[in-house]
Design an enzyme around this catalytic site. Sequence first.
Site, PDB file in Angstrom:
ATOM      1  N   SER A 153      14.565  50.874  82.203  1.00 50.29           N
ATOM      2  CA  SER A 153      15.541  51.809  81.640  1.00 50.29           C
ATOM      3  C   SER A 153      15.793  52.892  82.680  1.00 50.29           C
ATOM      4  O   SER A 153      14.965  53.109  83.577  1.00 50.29           O
ATOM      5  CB  SER A 153      14.946  52.453  80.380  1.00 50.29           C
ATOM      6  OG  SER A 153      15.698  53.594  80.004  1.00 50.29           O
ATOM      7  N   TYR A 166       8.229  56.319  74.834  1.00 49.20           N
ATOM      8  CA  TYR A 166       9.202  55.373  75.408  1.00 49.20           C
ATOM      9  C   TYR A 166       9.351  55.575  76.920  1.00 49.20           C
ATOM     10  O   TYR A 166       9.273  54.622  77.710  1.00 49.20           O
ATOM     11  CB  TYR A 166      10.555  55.559  74.706  1.00 49.20           C
ATOM     12  CG  TYR A 166      11.633  54.604  75.152  1.00 49.20           C
ATOM     13  CD1 TYR A 166      11.749  53.336  74.592  1.00 49.20           C
ATOM     14  CD2 TYR A 166      12.563  54.961  76.139  1.00 49.20           C
ATOM     15  CE1 TYR A 166      12.749  52.454  74.990  1.00 49.20           C
ATOM     16  CE2 TYR A 166      13.561  54.090  76.549  1.00 49.20           C
ATOM     17  CZ  TYR A 166      13.652  52.842  75.966  1.00 49.20           C
ATOM     18  OH  TYR A 166      14.635  51.964  76.370  1.00 49.20           O
TER      19      TYR A 166
HETATM   20  P1  NAD Z   1      17.633  45.942  70.240  1.00 48.79           P
HETATM   21  O1  NAD Z   1      16.991  46.776  69.176  1.00 48.79           O
HETATM   22  O2  NAD Z   1      18.994  45.390  69.989  1.00 48.79           O
HETATM   23  O3  NAD Z   1      16.687  44.748  70.646  1.00 48.79           O
HETATM   24  C1  NAD Z   1      15.300  44.877  70.739  1.00 48.79           C
HETATM   25  C2  NAD Z   1      14.711  43.495  70.797  1.00 48.79           C
HETATM   26  O4  NAD Z   1      13.296  43.604  70.946  1.00 48.79           O
HETATM   27  C3  NAD Z   1      14.984  42.671  69.545  1.00 48.79           C
HETATM   28  O5  NAD Z   1      15.485  41.439  69.956  1.00 48.79           O
HETATM   29  C4  NAD Z   1      13.617  42.502  68.902  1.00 48.79           C
HETATM   30  O6  NAD Z   1      13.449  41.220  68.318  1.00 48.79           O
HETATM   31  C5  NAD Z   1      12.704  42.650  70.112  1.00 48.79           C
HETATM   32  N1  NAD Z   1      11.351  43.089  69.733  1.00 48.79           N
HETATM   33  C6  NAD Z   1      10.964  44.288  69.216  1.00 48.79           C
HETATM   34  N2  NAD Z   1       9.639  44.272  69.004  1.00 48.79           N
HETATM   35  C7  NAD Z   1       9.177  43.063  69.398  1.00 48.79           C
HETATM   36  C8  NAD Z   1       7.908  42.435  69.447  1.00 48.79           C
HETATM   37  N3  NAD Z   1       6.807  43.075  69.022  1.00 48.79           N
HETATM   38  N4  NAD Z   1       7.812  41.173  69.919  1.00 48.79           N
HETATM   39  C9  NAD Z   1       8.913  40.500  70.330  1.00 48.79           C
HETATM   40  N5  NAD Z   1      10.146  41.048  70.324  1.00 48.79           N
HETATM   41  C10 NAD Z   1      10.268  42.306  69.864  1.00 48.79           C
HETATM   42  O7  NAD Z   1      17.641  46.875  71.533  1.00 48.79           O
HETATM   43  P2  NAD Z   1      18.204  46.636  73.012  1.00 48.79           P
HETATM   44  O8  NAD Z   1      18.991  47.836  73.352  1.00 48.79           O
HETATM   45  O9  NAD Z   1      18.823  45.304  73.146  1.00 48.79           O
HETATM   46  O10 NAD Z   1      16.853  46.727  73.847  1.00 48.79           O
HETATM   47  C11 NAD Z   1      16.370  45.671  74.665  1.00 48.79           C
HETATM   48  C12 NAD Z   1      15.594  46.259  75.830  1.00 48.79           C
HETATM   49  O11 NAD Z   1      16.467  47.027  76.639  1.00 48.79           O
HETATM   50  C13 NAD Z   1      14.453  47.188  75.431  1.00 48.79           C
HETATM   51  O12 NAD Z   1      13.350  46.984  76.283  1.00 48.79           O
HETATM   52  C14 NAD Z   1      15.043  48.559  75.664  1.00 48.79           C
HETATM   53  O13 NAD Z   1      14.052  49.539  75.932  1.00 48.79           O
HETATM   54  C15 NAD Z   1      15.905  48.286  76.876  1.00 48.79           C
HETATM   55  N6  NAD Z   1      16.948  49.290  77.099  1.00 48.79           N
HETATM   56  C16 NAD Z   1      17.983  49.435  76.251  1.00 48.79           C
HETATM   57  C17 NAD Z   1      18.962  50.377  76.529  1.00 48.79           C
HETATM   58  C18 NAD Z   1      20.175  50.587  75.657  1.00 48.79           C
HETATM   59  O14 NAD Z   1      20.924  51.511  75.903  1.00 48.79           O
HETATM   60  N7  NAD Z   1      20.435  49.755  74.667  1.00 48.79           N
HETATM   61  C19 NAD Z   1      18.853  51.177  77.669  1.00 48.79           C
HETATM   62  C20 NAD Z   1      17.764  51.002  78.514  1.00 48.79           C
HETATM   63  C21 NAD Z   1      16.819  50.050  78.231  1.00 48.79           C
END
Ligand code: NAD
Length: 268
Positions: A153, A166
């Site tokens: 991130s 986080y």
């Molecule tokens: P999201 O909530 O849409 O997806 C999160 C995913 O994590 C889901 O598919 C869920 O099934 C999975 N998950 C959660 N706990 C779990 C577990 N214990 N075991 C297996 N799977 C698990 O969110 P997202 O935005 O798609 O996030 C995905 C990644 O991207 C994360 O690591 C998040 O920190 C990172 N991220 C997101 C953003 C953003 O702006 N959306 C920015 C930076 C980083």
Amino acid sequence: MDNQILKGQAALVTGGDSGIGKGVALALARAGAKVVVNYAHNHDAATEVIKEITDIGGEAYAHGTDVSHEGDVQDMFKFMFEKYGTIDILVNNAGLQKDARFLDMTLEQWNTVIGINLTGQFLCAREAAKEFIRRGVVEGVSKAAGKIICMSSVHEVIPWAGHVNYATSKGGIMMMMKSMAQELAPHKIRVNSIGPGAIQTPINKDAWDTPKALEKLLTLIPYGRIGQPADIGNLAVWLASDESDYITGTTIFSDGGMTLYPGFADNG
Ligand code: NAD
């Protein structure tokens, strides 16, 4: 189907049923990879991703496993090796937030986020690396013995009040990724991170689901738009492909300039 740059390769995407993970799973499949879509709880959402992949002629199956549980992670890899023979690409994407002001943050909120975001990536990377080393480089498939992509991130470098657990998990991913890259490079394993900025997914819905919230968010993004899962999917395909064969130990930010300190754009 797009240019099949990953044809003949098997990929595992953790948290592939939603948001960024879904975008990555679809992009890898379009590039010709067979994809395991890992998910935590939402079986229907994972099934929908599998359907989208098979509808375009790709190959995939869903596997529900909590990435923070060691034995379950090992079982997930064993099952993948029975089904697809091996693994070529791991996308360590699963993650979540449990936000609280620092003084109010419970140990449970801390442990849950570190357990899934950081330890979960460690457990999956270790299983993948063992298999990459066992199998080695397969000529005609990829120049590398394996590729690990960690979903970090912008918060691996931008501190984030109210989200100490986080931001700590993402800062930890940065050092874990670099140390793994250093240790595994002699085995021809490449390890890199993607550092997304604000991508429109359920995790940050509060930041974009009203015009006012979106307007505030956009003040942090010089490029003037929120990111989409496909932005990250396209980057993951490239990082998994031989096009990026000389890249290891690096975080590539895909953030519309969020890490450019936009507050200083008018001379601070
Ligand atoms: P999201 O909530 O849409 O997806 C999160 C995913 O994590 C889901 O598919 C869920 O099934 C999975 N998950 C959660 N706990 C779990 C577990 N214990 N075991 C297996 N799977 C698990 O969110 P997202 O935005 O798609 O996030 C995905 C990644 O991207 C994360 O690591 C998040 O920190 C990172 N991220 C997101 C953003 C953003 O702006 N959306 C920015 C930076 C980083």
